[in-house]
Motif scaffolding. Structure first.
Motif, PDB file in Angstrom:
ATOM      1  N   ALA A 118      19.376  10.399 111.430  1.00 23.39           N
ATOM      2  CA  ALA A 118      20.301   9.264 111.507  1.00 23.39           C
ATOM      3  C   ALA A 118      20.952   9.196 112.884  1.00 23.39           C
ATOM      4  O   ALA A 118      21.095   8.114 113.453  1.00 23.39           O
ATOM      5  CB  ALA A 118      21.361   9.368 110.417  1.00 23.39           C
ATOM      6  N   TRP A 119      21.359  10.347 113.409  1.00 20.53           N
ATOM      7  CA  TRP A 119      21.958  10.388 114.749  1.00 20.53           C
ATOM      8  C   TRP A 119      20.956   9.916 115.802  1.00 20.53           C
ATOM      9  O   TRP A 119      21.288   9.123 116.679  1.00 20.53           O
ATOM     10  CB  TRP A 119      22.455  11.792 115.075  1.00 20.53           C
ATOM     11  CG  TRP A 119      22.921  11.905 116.489  1.00 20.53           C
ATOM     12  CD1 TRP A 119      22.264  12.485 117.530  1.00 20.53           C
ATOM     13  CD2 TRP A 119      24.126  11.373 117.039  1.00 20.53           C
ATOM     14  NE1 TRP A 119      22.986  12.362 118.685  1.00 20.53           N
ATOM     15  CE2 TRP A 119      24.136  11.681 118.403  1.00 20.53           C
ATOM     16  CE3 TRP A 119      25.190  10.669 116.492  1.00 20.53           C
ATOM     17  CZ2 TRP A 119      25.180  11.307 119.236  1.00 20.53           C
ATOM     18  CZ3 TRP A 119      26.222  10.310 117.333  1.00 20.53           C
ATOM     19  CH2 TRP A 119      26.211  10.622 118.678  1.00 20.53           C
ATOM     20  N   PHE A 120      19.720  10.391 115.722  1.00 20.81           N
ATOM     21  CA  PHE A 120      18.688  10.004 116.688  1.00 20.81           C
ATOM     22  C   PHE A 120      18.463   8.492 116.639  1.00 20.81           C
ATOM     23  O   PHE A 120      18.459   7.826 117.679  1.00 20.81           O
ATOM     24  CB  PHE A 120      17.379  10.745 116.379  1.00 20.81           C
ATOM     25  CG  PHE A 120      16.266  10.401 117.315  1.00 20.81           C
ATOM     26  CD1 PHE A 120      16.183  11.004 118.561  1.00 20.81           C
ATOM     27  CD2 PHE A 120      15.310   9.466 116.960  1.00 20.81           C
ATOM     28  CE1 PHE A 120      15.159  10.689 119.434  1.00 20.81           C
ATOM     29  CE2 PHE A 120      14.282   9.135 117.822  1.00 20.81           C
ATOM     30  CZ  PHE A 120      14.199   9.747 119.069  1.00 20.81           C
ATOM     31  N   HIS A 123      19.703   5.774 119.641  1.00 22.74           N
ATOM     32  CA  HIS A 123      18.686   5.008 120.362  1.00 22.74           C
ATOM     33  C   HIS A 123      18.771   3.505 120.104  1.00 22.74           C
ATOM     34  O   HIS A 123      18.143   2.724 120.810  1.00 22.74           O
ATOM     35  CB  HIS A 123      17.291   5.526 120.006  1.00 22.74           C
ATOM     36  CG  HIS A 123      16.963   6.807 120.693  1.00 22.74           C
ATOM     37  ND1 HIS A 123      17.387   8.021 120.220  1.00 22.74           N
ATOM     38  CD2 HIS A 123      16.297   7.053 121.834  1.00 22.74           C
ATOM     39  CE1 HIS A 123      16.980   8.968 121.027  1.00 22.74           C
ATOM     40  NE2 HIS A 123      16.320   8.420 122.026  1.00 22.74           N
ATOM     41  N   ASN A 124      19.512   3.112 119.092  1.00 20.20           N
ATOM     42  CA  ASN A 124      19.630   1.688 118.753  1.00 20.20           C
ATOM     43  C   ASN A 124      21.077   1.210 118.762  1.00 20.20           C
ATOM     44  O   ASN A 124      21.368   0.134 118.247  1.00 20.20           O
ATOM     45  CB  ASN A 124      19.012   1.435 117.370  1.00 20.20           C
ATOM     46  CG  ASN A 124      17.522   1.624 117.371  1.00 20.20           C
ATOM     47  OD1 ASN A 124      16.784   0.808 117.898  1.00 20.20           O
ATOM     48  ND2 ASN A 124      17.070   2.723 116.799  1.00 20.20           N
ATOM     49  N   LEU A 125      21.963   1.979 119.358  1.00 24.63           N
ATOM     50  CA  LEU A 125      23.391   1.671 119.320  1.00 24.63           C
ATOM     51  C   LEU A 125      23.722   0.316 119.947  1.00 24.63           C
ATOM     52  O   LEU A 125      24.485  -0.469 119.381  1.00 24.63           O
ATOM     53  CB  LEU A 125      24.196   2.777 120.009  1.00 24.63           C
ATOM     54  CG  LEU A 125      25.705   2.632 119.919  1.00 24.63           C
ATOM     55  CD1 LEU A 125      26.161   2.629 118.472  1.00 24.63           C
ATOM     56  CD2 LEU A 125      26.382   3.756 120.675  1.00 24.63           C
ATOM     57  N   ALA A 144      13.386  -3.172 109.916  1.00 29.90           N
ATOM     58  CA  ALA A 144      12.406  -3.625 110.909  1.00 29.90           C
ATOM     59  C   ALA A 144      12.179  -2.558 111.974  1.00 29.90           C
ATOM     60  O   ALA A 144      11.028  -2.254 112.334  1.00 29.90           O
ATOM     61  CB  ALA A 144      12.875  -4.926 111.550  1.00 29.90           C
ATOM     62  N   ARG A 145      13.250  -1.974 112.503  1.00 29.62           N
ATOM     63  CA  ARG A 145      13.122  -0.949 113.555  1.00 29.62           C
ATOM     64  C   ARG A 145      12.410   0.290 113.038  1.00 29.62           C
ATOM     65  O   ARG A 145      11.636   0.908 113.749  1.00 29.62           O
ATOM     66  CB  ARG A 145      14.489  -0.564 114.126  1.00 29.62           C
ATOM     67  CG  ARG A 145      15.120  -1.643 114.970  1.00 29.62           C
ATOM     68  CD  ARG A 145      14.305  -2.012 116.201  1.00 29.62           C
ATOM     69  NE  ARG A 145      14.145  -0.863 117.064  1.00 29.62           N
ATOM     70  CZ  ARG A 145      13.029  -0.569 117.732  1.00 29.62           C
ATOM     71  NH1 ARG A 145      11.999  -1.361 117.666  1.00 29.62           N
ATOM     72  NH2 ARG A 145      12.963   0.496 118.481  1.00 29.62           N
ATOM     73  N   SER A 146      12.653   0.661 111.788  1.00 26.17           N
ATOM     74  CA  SER A 146      11.969   1.841 111.247  1.00 26.17           C
ATOM     75  C   SER A 146      10.488   1.567 111.013  1.00 26.17           C
ATOM     76  O   SER A 146       9.706   2.496 110.861  1.00 26.17           O
ATOM     77  CB  SER A 146      12.651   2.331 109.969  1.00 26.17           C
ATOM     78  OG  SER A 146      12.602   1.353 108.976  1.00 26.17           O
TER      79      SER A 146
END
Length: 176
Positions: A23-25, A29-31, A86-88
């Motif tokens: 979750a942190w990664f 990366h998408n913040l 979508a990102r996943s």
């Protein structure tokens, strides 16, 4: 194609530390994209809450603030769920596309948010533990509503079914 949300049977216990690490990664990366998607509506909601508080005064019923939250929450939560999905899957949808899809879900999402809020408040009124239990059992309702386009009551029932027997493992399982 509908996403697979059902828990796998017979799988090894989930390691909470690996879930938090993933979750942190993902978040780090998408913040920027997450902020662009949600921050404008969060600021608008905060302004609306401040205006409501100023208009109603200090003695106002807190239910007004809850109702305002129920109105705004679906406007940023549905696009956020769609973005995360979508990102996943390696896709990069535009914010306009996400907001349009989320706006179509607003009526049913607002109804779901209202039902969930009432259930959680009822659970909390019975003491803290029942409220937490209800929150855990409703964890998948929003995903079912947004990703599978299920009606609110079916999404609530589906979330209860998906968490049946799995309500407490996440907070209690030891890291591996």
């Amino acid at each position: 194609m509908q996403p697979q949300l059902s828990p796998t049977s017979g799988s090894l216990p989930m390691n909470p530390l690996s879930v938090l690490r993933d979750a942190w990664f993902f978040s780090s990366h998408n913040l920027a994209a997450i902020a662009r998607l949600t921050l404008p509506l969060l600021v608008l909601e905060a302004i609306a809450q401040a205006v409501l508080a100023a208009q109603l005064g200090e003695d106002a019923n807190p239910a007004y603030g809850v109702l305002l939250g129920i109105l705004f929450y679906p406007l940023y939560a549905a696009p956020l769920i769609l973005f995360l999905h979508a990102r996943s899957n390696g896709q990069t949808p535009g914010n306009a596309q996400l907001f349009a899809a989320g706006l179509q879900l607003w009526p049913s999402f607002a109804l779901l948010a209202g039902f969930s809020t009432l259930a959680i408040m009822l659970g909390l009124s019975l003491f803290i533990v029942p409220g937490i239990w209800v929150m855990v059992r409703l964890a998948f309702a929003e995903l079912l509503l947004v990703l599978r386009q299920e009606p609110p009551l079916r999404a609530l029932q589906g979330s209860f079914a998906m968490t049946d027997g799995r309500s407490w493992p996440a907070p209690t399982c030891p890291p591996h």
